[in-house]
Design an enzyme around this catalytic site. Structure first.
Site, PDB file in Angstrom:
ATOM      1  N   ASP A  27       0.127  -5.472  -5.912  1.00 52.19           N
ATOM      2  CA  ASP A  27      -0.820  -6.123  -5.462  1.00 52.19           C
ATOM      3  C   ASP A  27      -2.441  -6.304  -6.493  1.00 52.19           C
ATOM      4  O   ASP A  27      -2.205  -5.086  -7.321  1.00 52.19           O
ATOM      5  CB  ASP A  27      -1.472  -5.420  -3.963  1.00 52.19           C
ATOM      6  CG  ASP A  27      -2.564  -6.455  -3.500  1.00 52.19           C
ATOM      7  OD1 ASP A  27      -2.623  -7.670  -3.392  1.00 52.19           O
ATOM      8  OD2 ASP A  27      -3.410  -5.735  -2.935  1.00 52.19           O
ATOM      9  N   LEU A  28      -3.050  -7.106  -6.269  1.00 52.48           N
ATOM     10  CA  LEU A  28      -4.306  -7.202  -6.979  1.00 52.48           C
ATOM     11  C   LEU A  28      -5.524  -6.379  -6.329  1.00 52.48           C
ATOM     12  O   LEU A  28      -6.101  -5.387  -6.783  1.00 52.48           O
ATOM     13  CB  LEU A  28      -4.530  -8.339  -7.630  1.00 52.48           C
ATOM     14  CG  LEU A  28      -3.733  -9.023  -8.533  1.00 52.48           C
ATOM     15  CD1 LEU A  28      -4.192 -10.529  -8.720  1.00 52.48           C
ATOM     16  CD2 LEU A  28      -3.675  -8.430  -9.762  1.00 52.48           C
ATOM     17  N   ASP A  29      -5.971  -7.181  -5.268  1.00 52.42           N
ATOM     18  CA  ASP A  29      -7.358  -6.691  -4.697  1.00 52.42           C
ATOM     19  C   ASP A  29      -7.061  -5.463  -3.861  1.00 52.42           C
ATOM     20  O   ASP A  29      -6.029  -5.330  -3.066  1.00 52.42           O
ATOM     21  CB  ASP A  29      -7.684  -7.826  -3.832  1.00 52.42           C
ATOM     22  CG  ASP A  29      -7.857  -9.292  -4.453  1.00 52.42           C
ATOM     23  OD1 ASP A  29      -8.134  -9.174  -5.393  1.00 52.42           O
ATOM     24  OD2 ASP A  29      -7.993 -10.106  -3.686  1.00 52.42           O
ATOM     25  N   SER A  70       0.358 -11.106  -5.160  1.00 55.45           N
ATOM     26  CA  SER A  70      -1.052 -11.248  -4.360  1.00 55.45           C
ATOM     27  C   SER A  70      -1.147 -12.565  -3.404  1.00 55.45           C
ATOM     28  O   SER A  70      -0.483 -13.501  -3.842  1.00 55.45           O
ATOM     29  CB  SER A  70      -2.046 -11.306  -5.469  1.00 55.45           C
ATOM     30  OG  SER A  70      -3.325 -11.524  -5.157  1.00 55.45           O
ATOM     31  N   ARG A  71      -1.715 -12.203  -2.364  1.00 57.29           N
ATOM     32  CA  ARG A  71      -2.205 -13.249  -1.397  1.00 57.29           C
ATOM     33  C   ARG A  71      -3.399 -13.704  -1.745  1.00 57.29           C
ATOM     34  O   ARG A  71      -3.935 -14.474  -0.840  1.00 57.29           O
ATOM     35  CB  ARG A  71      -1.714 -12.804  -0.025  1.00 57.29           C
ATOM     36  CG  ARG A  71      -0.473 -12.511   0.422  1.00 57.29           C
ATOM     37  CD  ARG A  71      -0.348 -12.671   2.041  1.00 57.29           C
ATOM     38  NE  ARG A  71      -1.230 -11.874   2.677  1.00 57.29           N
ATOM     39  CZ  ARG A  71      -1.279 -10.981   3.310  1.00 57.29           C
ATOM     40  NH1 ARG A  71      -0.060 -10.285   3.357  1.00 57.29           N
ATOM     41  NH2 ARG A  71      -2.016 -10.298   3.855  1.00 57.29           N
ATOM     42  N   ASP A 126      -2.598  -2.396  -0.893  1.00 54.06           N
ATOM     43  CA  ASP A 126      -3.571  -1.651  -0.192  1.00 54.06           C
ATOM     44  C   ASP A 126      -3.498  -1.883   1.283  1.00 54.06           C
ATOM     45  O   ASP A 126      -4.180  -1.619   2.146  1.00 54.06           O
ATOM     46  CB  ASP A 126      -4.964  -1.983  -0.762  1.00 54.06           C
ATOM     47  CG  ASP A 126      -5.346  -3.383  -0.465  1.00 54.06           C
ATOM     48  OD1 ASP A 126      -6.292  -3.519   0.254  1.00 54.06           O
ATOM     49  OD2 ASP A 126      -4.367  -4.147  -0.818  1.00 54.06           O
TER      50      ASP A 126
END
Length: 173
Positions: A27-29, A70-71, A126
């Site tokens: 994931d990114l964030d 990523s969303r 996360d």
């Protein structure tokens, strides 16, 4: 801890396992970086969590594929940051789109593009709400609290190595 030191430690951690994932998905964030893209501007200079870049470089050097799921509703900002950080070429797939599907759609697209079986993937995120549904696909999914760290990396590889038919699903060292 600098990127090179983290990379070396990540390489040592990978050396402890007979079988590695064929694909590690991030994931990114709040996994690779400590912010939400939609709260930032493309003009800003992004930074990653302290261990993230070293782990990415270790995986690259070991020949393990990497992808992004990523969303983020601001794909353009996410892609700009990936570019600015110099990590874009590391990823064989980048699925960045807003969704209500707990990232299962992201993984279906990643699987289509890479042909890597779900059981050969390791995922770091996360958000707890993504872990269960992605795990149900057969992916080893790890919840991170303050970004991907060497501890989370070791935990992920440990869980991956203990998964079903681990001797057949990963990449031999």
């Amino acid at each position: 801890m600098g990127d090179e030191k983290v990379k070396n430690e990540a390489m040592e951690i990978m050396g402890l396992f007979q079988v590695l994932p064929r694909l590690v998905v991030f994931d990114l964030d709040y996994t690779l970086w400590p912010f939400y893209c939609e709260c930032r501007s493309k003009r800003e200079t992004p930074s990653m969590y302290p261990h993230a870049k070293g782990i990415l470089h270790a995986l690259k050097d070991k020949g393990v594929g990497m992808a992004i799921a990523s969303r983020s509703p601001t794909r353009d900002i996410a892609e700009t940051f990936i570019d600015k950080l110099g990590i874009k070429p590391m990823f064989v797939a980048q699925e960045i789109f807003s969704s209500w599907s707990h990232k299962t759609e992201h993984f279906k697209k990643i699987h289509q593009k890479t042909q890597v079986p779900y059981e050969s993937m390791l995922f770091f995120d996360d958000e707890d709400r993504n872990i269960g549904p992605v795990s149900n696909l057969g992916v080893t999914a790890i919840l991170v609290n303050n970004g991907v760290t060497l501890g989370a990396f070791r935990q992920g590889l440990t869980q991956f190595s203990q998964g079903p038919s681990s001797s057949k699903r990963g990449k031999k060292k």
